[in-house]
Design an enzyme around this catalytic site. Structure first.
Site, PDB file in Angstrom:
ATOM      1  N   ASP A  79       0.838  -1.194   0.000  1.00 48.10           N
ATOM      2  CA  ASP A  79       0.000   0.000   0.000  1.00 48.10           C
ATOM      3  C   ASP A  79       0.880   1.254   0.000  1.00 48.10           C
ATOM      4  O   ASP A  79       1.759   1.377  -0.838  1.00 48.10           O
ATOM      5  CB  ASP A  79      -0.967  -0.061   1.192  1.00 48.10           C
ATOM      6  CG  ASP A  79      -2.003   1.045   1.197  1.00 48.10           C
ATOM      7  OD1 ASP A  79      -3.001   0.934   0.459  1.00 48.10           O
ATOM      8  OD2 ASP A  79      -1.806   2.030   1.939  1.00 48.10           O
ATOM      9  N   TYR A 103      -1.871  11.391   2.181  1.00 43.29           N
ATOM     10  CA  TYR A 103      -2.662  11.607   0.960  1.00 43.29           C
ATOM     11  C   TYR A 103      -2.681  13.079   0.562  1.00 43.29           C
ATOM     12  O   TYR A 103      -2.611  13.418  -0.623  1.00 43.29           O
ATOM     13  CB  TYR A 103      -4.093  11.115   1.169  1.00 43.29           C
ATOM     14  CG  TYR A 103      -4.215   9.623   1.240  1.00 43.29           C
ATOM     15  CD1 TYR A 103      -4.392   8.868   0.089  1.00 43.29           C
ATOM     16  CD2 TYR A 103      -4.165   8.958   2.461  1.00 43.29           C
ATOM     17  CE1 TYR A 103      -4.516   7.483   0.145  1.00 43.29           C
ATOM     18  CE2 TYR A 103      -4.274   7.584   2.527  1.00 43.29           C
ATOM     19  CZ  TYR A 103      -4.448   6.850   1.373  1.00 43.29           C
ATOM     20  OH  TYR A 103      -4.560   5.481   1.435  1.00 43.29           O
ATOM     21  N   HIS A 151      -7.209  -6.435  -1.004  1.00 43.23           N
ATOM     22  CA  HIS A 151      -6.077  -5.500  -0.903  1.00 43.23           C
ATOM     23  C   HIS A 151      -5.136  -5.856   0.245  1.00 43.23           C
ATOM     24  O   HIS A 151      -3.929  -5.632   0.153  1.00 43.23           O
ATOM     25  CB  HIS A 151      -6.642  -4.090  -0.695  1.00 43.23           C
ATOM     26  CG  HIS A 151      -5.613  -3.026  -0.535  1.00 43.23           C
ATOM     27  ND1 HIS A 151      -4.893  -2.522  -1.596  1.00 43.23           N
ATOM     28  CD2 HIS A 151      -5.179  -2.353   0.562  1.00 43.23           C
ATOM     29  CE1 HIS A 151      -4.066  -1.584  -1.169  1.00 43.23           C
ATOM     30  NE2 HIS A 151      -4.220  -1.464   0.138  1.00 43.23           N
TER      31      HIS A 151
END
Length: 285
Positions: free
Chosen positions: A101, A209, A265
């Site tokens: 990730d 982010y 994921h």
């Protein structure tokens, strides 16, 4: 046996889980909204293969301190500097980098820029940044999957929503996305929720982010990676489509891709037996 130590590097006190001994380092980088705990299934394997395995809480996460609250502290170049500093602190003569990730985005950048020599690179469920940049421009489906990145650009609201009701959104991120939900019992979810509820932690985690968008991490040239690279990919990833794997070979000279059907994921936590078998075979080779 996994123990926890503190490693001082790049102005931080990194909480690092450690297994094994020696001067061959396997450095494991976690993603969002995880922690060093996400590598618990791989650490004993790596130690058994003769590595000194390190899994740190990355900047802003878990027990690592301090926890900066400004967005600029989470620029990709500063995250890459953390990895370099951890490697230097280890004193290792050989380094294998494993990453999932967000940790994998840092690892892709680290390997492309050849910040330190790497023996091998293992990437789990994050595409090469150049491939992702192309797909996000051309694929409405991927833009829909990536809606949360835009949401995270808002001030204060994402933090409030992610931590509401004892961080219920964090719990749903794992349990809701997983195919095999038995891999995420309450004791696992409680640990990730507790990390998110630490003072300032959720803002720090989301700032990764915000920094990526604000500082345009994708707007750069990507040199080819010479390090032998393994990608392990859970095919039932709700956030990243399989099209984000297409074209990776243009950026990696020596590439192997292992796709795991029926796995989400959270690949190394949800299918540790299958992932570990792949890792052992590839690392031994």
């Amino acid at each position: 046996m996994i123990t926890t130590r503190t490693v001082e590097a790049n102005g931080f006190r990194f909480a690092v889980d450690e297994a094994g001994q020696g001067d061959r380092l396997a450095l494991c980088l976690h993603g969002f909204p995880e922690s060093r705990y996400s590598w618990r299934h791989q650490m004993p394997l790596l130690a058994g293969l003769g590595y000194r395995a390190w899994a740190p809480d990355l900047r802003g996460y878990g027990d690592t301190t301090p926890r900066p609250q400004d967005v600029a502290s989470y620029r990709i170049d500063r995250l890459v500097d953390d990895v370099a500093a951890l490697i230097d602190a280890s004193g290792a003569r050989e380094v294998t980098l494993l990453a999932h990730d967000w940790g994998a985005l840092v690892a892709w950048t680290f390997a492309a820029d050849r910040v330190r020599p790497l023996k091998q690179l293992v990437i789990m469920n994050v595409p090469h940044p150049a491939v992702f940049a192309r797909v996000i421009r051309t694929s409405p489906a991927q833009r829909k999957r990536s809606w949360y990145v835009a949401f995270f650009q808002l001030p204060w609201l994402p933090e409030r929503m992610m931590t509401a009701r004892r961080a219920q959104a964090i719990r749903r991120a794992f349990h809701g996305m997983a195919v095999d939900k038995s891999r995420f019992p309450d004791e696992v979810l409680d640990r990730y929720a507790a990390n998110a509820l630490r003072p300032g932690a959720m803002r720090a985690m989301i700032n990764w982010y915000r920094a990526a968008v604000r500082y345009r991490v994708q707007d750069r040239q990507w040199p080819a990676i010479e390090t032998p690279t393994l990608i392990v990919w859970g095919e039932e990833d709700a956030a990243l489509g399989l099209e984000t794997l297409e074209g990776t070979e243009a950026f990696v000279r020596d590439l192997r891709i292992e796709r795991l059907p029926g796995v989400s994921h959270w690949v190394q936590q949800e299918a540790p037996e299958r992932v570990n078998a792949i890792l052992e075979g590839w690392l031994r080779s």
